[in-house]
Design a protein around this motif. Structure first.
Motif, short mmCIF file in Angstrom:
data_model
loop_
_atom_site.label_atom_id
_atom_site.label_comp_id
_atom_site.label_asym_id
_atom_site.label_seq_id
_atom_site.Cartn_x
_atom_site.Cartn_y
_atom_site.Cartn_z
N UNK A 179 58.69 30.23 -21.01
CA UNK A 179 58.65 30.50 -22.44
C UNK A 179 58.18 29.26 -23.21
N UNK A 180 58.58 28.11 -22.76
CA UNK A 180 58.18 26.86 -23.42
C UNK A 180 56.68 26.62 -23.33
N UNK A 181 56.04 27.17 -22.31
CA UNK A 181 54.59 27.02 -22.18
C UNK A 181 53.84 27.84 -23.22
N UNK A 182 54.48 28.87 -23.73
CA UNK A 182 53.88 29.72 -24.77
C UNK A 182 54.95 30.05 -25.79
N UNK A 183 55.36 29.06 -26.55
CA UNK A 183 56.53 29.17 -27.42
C UNK A 183 56.34 30.20 -28.52
N UNK A 184 55.10 30.51 -28.88
CA UNK A 184 54.87 31.45 -29.97
C UNK A 184 55.15 32.89 -29.57
#
Length: 232
Positions: A110-115
């Protein structure tokens, strides 16, 4: 709002007992905040309590920690039962660790694509439900249980300063906490939790109990006879 009964946090009880206060806070969040607004909130922009209660970082932490700790707490409650065998803990710990590792991996993804909102519902039933709403660019546009939230701020330092005519007041040093910060800290928490589980197992569970778990736990026996199985 319906009438609710809060749960006191006790530092002298098992964590599984104190954990109920997290769940009660989640369930009754709207009523608790409205009570705070009416009887405690002030106009002071540096009032720490406002951000502790209404900051979106607190809500993200609350939802995420309930999701992370629920299987761990269920395990604690189960092994306290009088009808459990001495090797039960050797069966449950690997299952809980597997779930925690999956949760940590999901957080890192999730942190890799926080949006986006890619949190698996089976691992994060509460956080995944509200994360899109809690992750808006403008925190003041976030709502949780009909409560408008504020930016996430936390006090990291304070000092007493002298004001006009010798009057003294406290000055705070603030640090903002973004949704990314919250998820990063959850991932670190999971890693520490797993480490402490391993230490506890090494110190408190005998090798005999581990061997008995492998020899007498019927699903393990079936597993070794039939081969790999997804359910134990």
């Amino acid at each position: 709002l319906s009438s609710v009964q809060t749960k006191n946090f006790s530092t002298t009880r098992f964590a599984s007992s104190s954990f109920e206060c997290f769940e009660k806070t989640y369930e009754n969040y709207e009523g608790l905040v409205k009570t705070y607004n009416k009887f405690r909130e002030t106009a002071d922009e540096e009032e720490e309590m406002r951000y502790l209660i209404k900051g979106r970082d607190f809500v993200i932490d609350l939802c995420g920690m309930i999701d992370i700790l629920t299987p761990f707490m269920k395990m604690m409650i189960r092994v306290q039962a009088m009808d459990q065998l001495i090797w039960t803990i050797t069966i449950l710990v690997p299952k809980v660790k597997s779930r925690l590792n999956a949760a940590k991996e999901a957080l890192n993804e999730q942190l890799l694509d926080i949006e986006s909102n890619n949190l698996p519902q089976n691992l994060f039933p509460k956080l995944s439900k509200d994360f899109s709403n809690l992750n808006k660019e403008d925190a003041t546009m976030c709502l949780f249980k009909n409560v408008p939230l504020t930016e996430g701020w936390i006090v990291v330092g304070e000092e007493t300063v002298e004001r006009w005519k010798g009057k003294k007041t406290k000055s705070y040093e603030w640090k903002d906490r973004s949704p990314s910060n919250c998820l990063e800290e959850m991932s670190s928490f999971i890693e520490m939790l797993i480490q402490h589980m391993d230490i506890r197992m090494d110190q408190c569970v005998s090798d005999a109990s581990k061997d008995l778990g492998k020899c007498l736990y019927i699903p393990f026996i079936v597993f070794h006879i039939q081969g790999e199985s997804e359910r134990l």
